[in-house]
Scaffold this motif. Structure first.
Motif, PDB file in Angstrom:
ATOM      1  N   GLN A  41       0.806  -1.212   0.000  1.00  0.00           N
ATOM      2  CA  GLN A  41       0.000   0.000   0.000  1.00  0.00           C
ATOM      3  C   GLN A  41       0.844   1.270   0.000  1.00  0.00           C
ATOM      4  OE1 GLN A  41      -2.243   0.700   3.573  1.00  0.00           O
ATOM      5  NE2 GLN A  41      -0.537   0.230   4.934  1.00  0.00           N
ATOM      6  N   GLU A  43      -1.617   6.502   5.827  1.00  0.00           N
ATOM      7  CA  GLU A  43      -1.220   5.088   5.860  1.00  0.00           C
ATOM      8  C   GLU A  43      -0.513   4.657   4.580  1.00  0.00           C
ATOM      9  OE1 GLU A  43      -5.654   5.168   4.684  1.00  0.00           O
ATOM     10  OE2 GLU A  43      -4.331   6.198   6.114  1.00  0.00           O
ATOM     11  N   GLN A  44      -0.557   5.454   3.532  1.00  0.00           N
ATOM     12  CA  GLN A  44       0.136   5.124   2.290  1.00  0.00           C
ATOM     13  C   GLN A  44       1.528   5.758   2.223  1.00  0.00           C
ATOM     14  OE1 GLN A  44      -2.329   5.883  -1.148  1.00  0.00           O
ATOM     15  NE2 GLN A  44      -3.876   4.402  -0.523  1.00  0.00           N
ATOM     16  N   ARG A  59       3.394   6.343  13.757  1.00  0.00           N
ATOM     17  CA  ARG A  59       2.214   5.498  13.974  1.00  0.00           C
ATOM     18  C   ARG A  59       1.072   6.303  14.592  1.00  0.00           C
ATOM     19  NH1 ARG A  59       0.866   2.294  11.302  1.00  0.00           N
ATOM     20  NH2 ARG A  59       0.022   0.748  12.740  1.00  0.00           N
ATOM     21  N   GLY A  93      -0.729   8.183  12.054  1.00  0.00           N
ATOM     22  CA  GLY A  93      -1.447   7.386  11.075  1.00  0.00           C
ATOM     23  C   GLY A  93      -0.614   6.867   9.931  1.00  0.00           C
ATOM     24  N   LEU A  94       0.714   7.100   9.973  1.00  0.00           N
ATOM     25  CA  LEU A  94       1.585   6.641   8.908  1.00  0.00           C
ATOM     26  C   LEU A  94       2.008   5.189   9.136  1.00  0.00           C
ATOM     27  CD1 LEU A  94       1.960   9.857   8.973  1.00  0.00           C
ATOM     28  CD2 LEU A  94       4.132   9.421   7.834  1.00  0.00           C
ATOM     29  N   THR A  95       2.411   4.530   8.073  1.00  0.00           N
ATOM     30  CA  THR A  95       3.120   3.269   8.176  1.00  0.00           C
ATOM     31  C   THR A  95       4.549   3.591   8.605  1.00  0.00           C
ATOM     32  OG1 THR A  95       1.763   2.446   6.360  1.00  0.00           O
ATOM     33  CG2 THR A  95       3.704   1.159   6.921  1.00  0.00           C
TER      34      THR A  95
END
Length: 253
Positions: free
Chosen positions: A3, A194-195, A211, A214-216
């Protein structure tokens, strides 16, 4: 990591340590750029203005533009100007150009960066006195330590905690792990958080912050990484890699 559509990279410990690029980092960045994978940069480094950081990266062999880099000092300057504040600027001498033109008489806020060898009792006591008069404390990060060419060194966090304890207040952090800095760094990408994959060497500042925003995230075993950090990172749902080059290989494969 199917993703992931963009990279957000920490600088020291991911791209370089001291004055040398980390093995494979230049080539990894070049491969990502050639493949059209957007890259943004984020750092709590507070010893250099943004232009100097970009110049340093260029000197090491990386090709980035100033617009790709988000720093805590730039965020603080914007806030100072928007609120017409007069700061007590406690920053590294090399960072002073970043605040050129900002009025500093009769301070109503303490701005604390990494002063390096300039940290001493007199500096901290002056800040303490201004804080005790009711001024807030704005800081450029809360990291405990970082890695230089000759080993680990104290970062700004211990000095922040000393002032918080002495003045019985809570600092407002403009650096990592504050979510606002992460969101500012990726705002122009027009992607859901998240992308975007945050790559860093610090569990608290990089992984936890990303995190929470909201990030990877992925922790690399370079820079300030210490044995055992992987357990904390994986507990936060982050990945683990030996170095940046391995992450880029996985994304482009």
């Amino acid at each position: 990591m199917e993703q992931v559509r963009a990279l957000l990279l920490d600088l020291s410990g991911v791209l370089y340590v001291g004055g040398e690029a980390l093995p494979g980092a230049i080539e990894a960045v070049q491969r990502a750029q050639a493949a059209g994978l957007p890259i943004r940069l984020i750092t709590n480094t507070t010893r250099e203005p943004r232009a100097a950081i970009i110049d340093k990266l260029a000197g090491l062999g990386f090709g980035f533009e100033s617009a790709q880099l988000t720093t805590a000092p730039s965020a603080i300057r914007e806030r100072l100007e928007s609120e017409s504040r007069s700061p007590l600027l406690l920053v590294h001498p090399a960072l002073e150009p970043e605040f050129e033109g900002v009025p500093t008489g009769d301070p109503d806020v303490v701005v604390l960066g990494d002063m390096g060898a300039a940290f001493d009792y007199a500096v901290l006591n002056r800040a303490f006195r201004v804080l005790m008069e009711g001024a807030p404390l704005w800081v450029m990060g809360t990291n405990r330590y970082f890695r230089e060419a000759d080993g680990l060194s104290l970062d700004i966090g211990p000095f922040v905690r000393a002032l918080e304890y002495a003045a019985d207040l809570k600092a407002e952090n403009f650096g990592k792990p504050d979510a606002r800095l992460f969101h500012a760094a990726i705002a122009d990408l027009d992607l859901p958080p998240e992308q975007v994959l945050m790559v860093g060497d610090d569990v608290s500042g990089d992984v936890d912050g990303a995190r929470a925003a909201g990030l990877t995230a992925c922790l690399v075993r370079t820079g300030k990484y210490q044995d055992g950090d992987e357990q904390r990172a994986q507990h936060r749902g982050a990945g683990l890699a030996d170095r940046l080059a391995d992450i880029v290989d996985a994304l482009l494969s």
